[in-house]
Every structure is written in C-alpha cells, then in structure tokens.
Write an enzyme that holds these catalytic residues in place. Structure first.
Site, PDB file in Angstrom:
ATOM      1  N   HIS A   1       2.193  -4.141  -0.369  1.00 23.78           N
ATOM      2  CA  HIS A   1       1.272  -3.744   0.699  1.00 23.78           C
ATOM      3  C   HIS A   1       1.342  -2.243   0.995  1.00 23.78           C
ATOM      4  O   HIS A   1       0.312  -1.556   1.081  1.00 23.78           O
ATOM      5  CB  HIS A   1       1.614  -4.566   1.943  1.00 23.78           C
ATOM      6  CG  HIS A   1       0.641  -4.467   3.065  1.00 23.78           C
ATOM      7  ND1 HIS A   1       0.690  -3.462   4.005  1.00 23.78           N
ATOM      8  CD2 HIS A   1      -0.382  -5.279   3.433  1.00 23.78           C
ATOM      9  CE1 HIS A   1      -0.264  -3.655   4.902  1.00 23.78           C
ATOM     10  NE2 HIS A   1      -0.943  -4.744   4.574  1.00 23.78           N
TER      11      HIS A   1
ATOM     12  N   SER B   1      -5.934  -4.249   6.862  1.00 24.88           N
ATOM     13  CA  SER B   1      -4.874  -3.375   6.336  1.00 24.88           C
ATOM     14  C   SER B   1      -5.417  -2.401   5.310  1.00 24.88           C
ATOM     15  O   SER B   1      -4.897  -1.300   5.147  1.00 24.88           O
ATOM     16  CB  SER B   1      -3.770  -4.213   5.682  1.00 24.88           C
ATOM     17  OG  SER B   1      -2.928  -4.798   6.626  1.00 24.88           O
TER      18      SER B   1
ATOM     19  N   ASP C   1       4.964   1.022   6.886  1.00 25.86           N
ATOM     20  CA  ASP C   1       4.515  -0.141   6.125  1.00 25.86           C
ATOM     21  C   ASP C   1       5.713  -0.774   5.415  1.00 25.86           C
ATOM     22  O   ASP C   1       6.828  -0.722   5.903  1.00 25.86           O
ATOM     23  CB  ASP C   1       3.423   0.289   5.136  1.00 25.86           C
ATOM     24  CG  ASP C   1       2.380  -0.781   4.895  1.00 25.86           C
ATOM     25  OD1 ASP C   1       2.757  -1.873   4.411  1.00 25.86           O
ATOM     26  OD2 ASP C   1       1.191  -0.557   5.191  1.00 25.86           O
TER      27      ASP C   1
END
Length: 645
Positions: free
Chosen positions: A108, A435, A45
């Site tokens: 994220h 996600s 990620d």
C-alpha cells in the site's frame, strides 16, 4: 504529567485503499519549477519498497538544506536522494510477519508514494496490463517515509508520533491514506489533531475520505484544516470476458492477469456442489462460504458463486476459476488469486440459461482487456459520502481524484493480492480506493507548492478546490456529497486567480464557535489558546472555498443563511471579477458586492453570500455555484443544500 496535552485510547485506523494524470490533462510536459526538487512529501503509510524504479535517485542532487530528518538505520534498507528519510513507529509489540523496518511488505505505501511523487518509469505494467509510463504528480520531489501501518492496523499513538516527526523533519506536504469508519470528533481524532499541528507549521495534510460508500454520512477525515479526497473513475476500465461452450461470451469485470489459453473447462454452479458431509446444502454452498464446497465436484472446474469474495475458497477447493455474481462493485475491478470475472445479475441470467440448457456446460475466463469508460470521471460506489456529520455546514469531501484501477509501484515483499496461495510477485500493481485518490491530491498540492512555496495550507487547498473540474450530478446522484468541489485539475491549480485563505487563528475561532471549551480547544491546538480571547466564528463563516447548508428536517420550509468570505488576489495585479451564480429551483443566491476590483497582488476583498433554500425532498442534494470570473480565471465554489433524513 507536565507536557501531556490530552489522553485518549490508542485505537487502530485502517488503510483506505497511470493513465490517471494524463486523464486529468496533467501531461508529462506540464510546466515545472526548479523548486520541485526541494519539495518533500511526508508519506504516513505501510512503508516503502526502496528498490522500486519509481524511487531511483538518478539525476538527483543532495536533499534540500531544510531537511532535518534521518534515514533510520535498519537491516537491508537504505535511503537515497529520492527517498531522503525513513522511520517506523510501533508503540505496541510486533505481531505476525511485521518487520521492524520502514520496508513495505504490504504494498500500500509503495503504491501511494509512487502515485504522489514517483519518478518516471517506462513500460510499467501488471503482467502486460495497463502498459505505459508510470509517474507521480511531482517526479522530482523528495519522499520521506513514516511507517505507521502494520498487519493489525495503524495505531493512533503511532500516527501522532509520525506527525510530530514529519513536522520537525521539514516536510512540505503530508499524505495519509488511512482513517476510521466514519467521522470522529476533532478532540478524539489523532489525524485531525496531527493535521492541525501540521497546519500551524505551514504543512497541508491530504487525507483519504474512506471506502464506506455509497452510504450518506460515511465520510471520514473531515477536519476543515485538512484536504478530504473522494475516489473517482478514469476513462480506462478493465473487463474480463467469459467464453461459453456454445460460442457466445459474456462480459464481467476484474483485473485478471491469468491466461488459460483456448481451453474450455467444465462449468458448475456452487449450489450444485455442497459439502454435505460438513452440513452444507445448496442454499449456502451457492455463496461459496469457507468449507461449503465439495472439492470432488469443483476440482478442475469453473465455479459460479452467487456472492463476491476474495476467491480463496474456490481456489483452495481446486477450482480453476470463478464467476461471481454481484449487483454491487460494477464500477471497480478487483484482483483475485485465480481467474475470476465479476458479473451483474442481468448477465448472470444469460449464463444460467446456458448452464441449464446444456448437459456438459463449459467456459473459459479470458485475460482482462481494457475499454474506454465514457462516463468517467464518476464517483465510485465505494467512496465515502457526505454530509460531514461533525460539522454539517462544512462540505466534505473537498474534491474527487482518480482512485479506481490505478497502476503504481508495488512491494516485491508480497504478492499482488497478499493472499495465501498467490505466487505472483510484480513491481507494479493495479488497485483501487480513496487511498489511491489521496496521493493524487497530494501530488497536485506538492505541485502547487513548488510554484508558490510561501502559500499557506489553506491557500493551496483553495487553489485545488476552486480550479477543480465541475462534475455532473446526473452521473453522480449524491452530487457534491460525493465529489465536493469537483474533480482534481492540477494544471489549473497553479494559477487560481483568487484564494480563500485561512490561518491558525481562523480555525481556533471556528472551534470556539462550535462550542468547544478552552480546555477542549487545547486538546487540539496543543498550546495555550483561549476561547475567551477570540471572537467565536460560526462554521458557515469559516473562510472556506465551498458553501454548505444542511437543513435538519422538512419542517423547516425555508431557511436562509449569510456567509462571510474574503478572497486574496494571486492572479493579475489589476483585475475585476464578476460574480456568476448558478442556482436551480429551490435555491436563491445573492452576492454582495457582485463585483470585486483589485489593484494589487495580495489585496484582500470581503463579500457576503446569502443563500435561501427550500426544504424539498429528504436526502436530496440541491446544487448551485458561485464563480468569480475576470475573463482569465474562473474561481468556482459549490453551493449545496441538503435535507437531513
């Protein structure tokens, strides 16, 4: 050169962006094993914010002995016994403000990591919203970080390099919330290739399905050896009320952390404030395009825009808030850099009636509150849909998991929106995307692995799919093309009764059966596999926990297909399962034999499923199911027919 398996252009993938665990019935007191602390989750990620409370290693012992990785030394980044490894991969020159470090400055990766394996954090909230205890699916698990995503995307070359290192390092599960736009051929898809190599080494890869819904055929990450996850809602919904000057109010949605108090502000429609000196008129300014607003007219006011945006235009023009009209995205709440409420066109009619009937209209956008969403779980509009355009008879997505308005940890190296002008820094954030769904499935897979450390990736995937909560096609018109086998159910997945297992050879037979040559096959497998040495298998005969039947056109009035499957007993040593079939009009299902009698654990029994489907309405999903029932376990698989447009 010797050692080069394949060559293809390195393109860039994009990110697919806690009530959720309780909502699935997976509570804090769920049973655990001592092996949970030996489970290592590989997170590919944007990196991680190591100072987050979710990654505290208090009470953790040293990493498990199987761990072969490292914490790559970089400036101001240290690992601990929770984050046991961290690397970054960048095959191209760095751009912008990217840091050559595993540190997350986007948010994220921190969010997904804490969702999958974050530790318990009490009183987690976003400026008072969604307060409660935050935790991942396996709070005692270890996390290994592989930073592959940067401000300009996630290069394919870096994805493959990260897979190789994660496999060599000894991770148990790989989580990857990135992908392209739609499905890619397995030969050209670095995620499919990396996941195949992971599967060969006993590692399941959990993938996000993409945010290109509700268009049919938009699902990405469709390889049958990985888990493809759709996003669904939970029973908590954020609403943002707008108080009008006449004492009435309207309701919209957003995650609005700003509190403007009781003060009312002048209200203006963007169409009445065009920047005429720049050549704009009301027909364009109403959409709040950059440069389209007359700053003198919107300064200090709440602006009504007829299009959803990120809110930067109105904020930079001096507005104190924005009301956005949009018929879409009424099932997900977004963050904005200023007070915003997103309303439907129907609600907009009431707003405009007030606006036009008052000479000095005023309004106030209130801080968001939460209400119960009784329709949950439902597949969110943005979640990518099937069918799987690479292999039509393999149903994708595999299952759905919470991916809407999820509270989890966040990087304090950026604001909660990442937009210019937003000064809000917070240790937690509320965001949405497949996600966010993917790490829920990752955490559940790691949970199953902690109970069954010797199970194959296919067995773990089967357990997650066959134990999933059935979802309602009445609430989800795309049915299994939206949610696959159903909604993630971690508690039941540790005791599925039966599993549909598969190994590397099964996938090689499948690829050869799909028409790939030996040369093509080796591009994926990376070894000396040969299609001449195996029996080619049709996609419908891959030992998959679902049954897909895609009809090319209505010219095929009636189509019949026979599926061969084998289940392995992992429940009670002596048990008898009976087939329970649900088939609506237009779908006829026959199972032979209809009873499976087991005498030992690990015993395998094969059966056939014959499906006859009528080609009815183009684009319509016809849903049935096969459930093996021994009185204790319900091993459910969807049976789906679909007529291609």
């Amino acid at each position: 050169m010797d050692g080069v398996v394949s060559v293809f252009p390195s393109e860039k993938k994009q990110l697919h962006t806690t009530r959720s665990w309780d909502f699935m019935g997976f509570f804090q007191d769920a049973p655990t094993t001592r092996l949970e602390s030996d489970i290592i989750i590989g997170m590919l990620d944007t990196g991680i914010w190591p100072e987050s409370q979710s990654f505290s290693d208090e009470g953790f012992g040293p990493p498990p002995s199987k761990w072969k990785g490292e914490c790559k030394p970089t400036l101001n980044f240290t690992c601990n016994n929770k984050i046991i490894g961290a690397r970054f991969f960048r095959s191209e020159p760095f751009v912008g403000g990217d840091l050559p470090s595993p540190r997350d400055v986007e948010g994220h990766g921190t969010h997904t990591s804490s969702t999958a394996g974050g530790n318990f954090v009490s009183n987690a909230n976003l400026f008072g919203l969604a307060a409660g205890t935050s935790r991942g699916g396996v709070p005692s698990a270890r996390i290994a970080v592989y930073k592959i995503c940067w401000s300009d995307g996630c290069p394919d070359a870096d994805i493959l390099a990260a897979f190789d290192h994660a496999i060599a390092d000894g991770v148990d599960i790989i989580s990857l919330s990135v992908g392209g736009f739609g499905a890619s051929d397995y030969l050209d898809d670095p995620i499919a290739i990396g996941a195949f190599h992971a599967m060969k080494n006993g590692i399941l890869t959990s993938n996000s399905g993409g945010n290109d819904g509700p268009n049919l055929g938009s699902i990405s990450n469709v390889s049958p050896w990985s888990l493809s996850v759709a996003a669904s809602t939970i029973d908590r919904k954020f609403v943002t009320n707008v108080a009008l000057g006449n004492g009435e109010s309207i309701q919209g949605i957003s995650v609005n952390t700003f509190d403007l108090g009781d003060k009312l502000f002048p209200l203006i429609h963007a169409g009445d404030a065009p920047n005429t000196t720049a050549g704009f008129n009301g027909s364009t300014s109403r959409l709040c395009f950059p440069g389209s607003l007359d700053e003198d007219k919107v300064q200090g006011k709440i602006v009504i825009c007829d299009l959803i945006s990120d809110g930067e235009v109105t904020q930079s023009s001096g507005a104190v808030g924005t009301i956005m009209q949009n018929p879409n995205f009424q099932d997900v709440a977004f963050l904005f850099p200023q007070p915003v409420s997103l309303i439907s066109f129907n609600t907009g009619e009431k707003l405009f009636q007030y606006l036009r009937s008052n000479s000095n209209p005023e309004a106030a956008i209130e801080k968001s509150t939460t209400i119960e969403d009784l329709s949950a779980p439902a597949v969110v509009s943005f979640s990518s849909r099937g069918p799987n355009l690479i292999t039509l008879d393999i149903l994708k997505p595999d299952l759905a998991a919470p991916g809407v308005d999820i509270l989890a940890s966040w990087s304090e190296g950026t604001s909660i929106t990442g937009l210019v002008g937003d000064k809000r820094i917070a240790p937690f954030n509320i965001i949405s995307g497949t996600s966010m769904a993917c790490p829920h499935a990752t955490g559940a897979a790691a949970y199953v692995k902690s109970f069954h450390p010797t199970w194959s990736p296919a067995a773990i995937k089967s357990a997650l799919m066959t134990s999933a909560f059935p979802m309602s096609p009445k609430l989800n018109t795309d049915a299994e093309l939206g949610y696959g086998a159903g909604h993630l159910n971690p508690s039941n997945a540790i005791n599925p009764g039966l599993v549909y297992d598969a190994e590397e050879l099964d996938y090689i037979k499948f690829l050869c059966g799909q028409g790939y040559s030996t040369k093509d096959l080796r591009l994926v497998s990376g070894d000396h596999s040969n299609c001449s040495d195996v029996t080619k298998t049709a996609a419908s005969d891959l030992n998959y926990p679902s049954f897909g039947l895609v009809i090319n056109s209505t010219s095929q009035r009636l189509i019949s297909r026979v599926y061969h499957r084998t289940v392995t007993n992992v429940g009670l040593p002596v048990s008898t399962y009976k087939a329970v079939i649900k088939a609506p009009p237009g779908l006829k299902v026959t199972v032979r034999p209809a009873t499976l009698s087991f005498r030992s654990l690990g015993q395998k029994i094969s059966f056939t499923v014959t499906v006859r489907a009528k080609a009815n309405v183009v684009g319509k999903v016809v849903s049935g199911s096969l459930t093996w029932d021994d009185g204790v376990h319900l091993v459910r698989s969807p049976i789906v027919s679909f007529v291609l447009p």
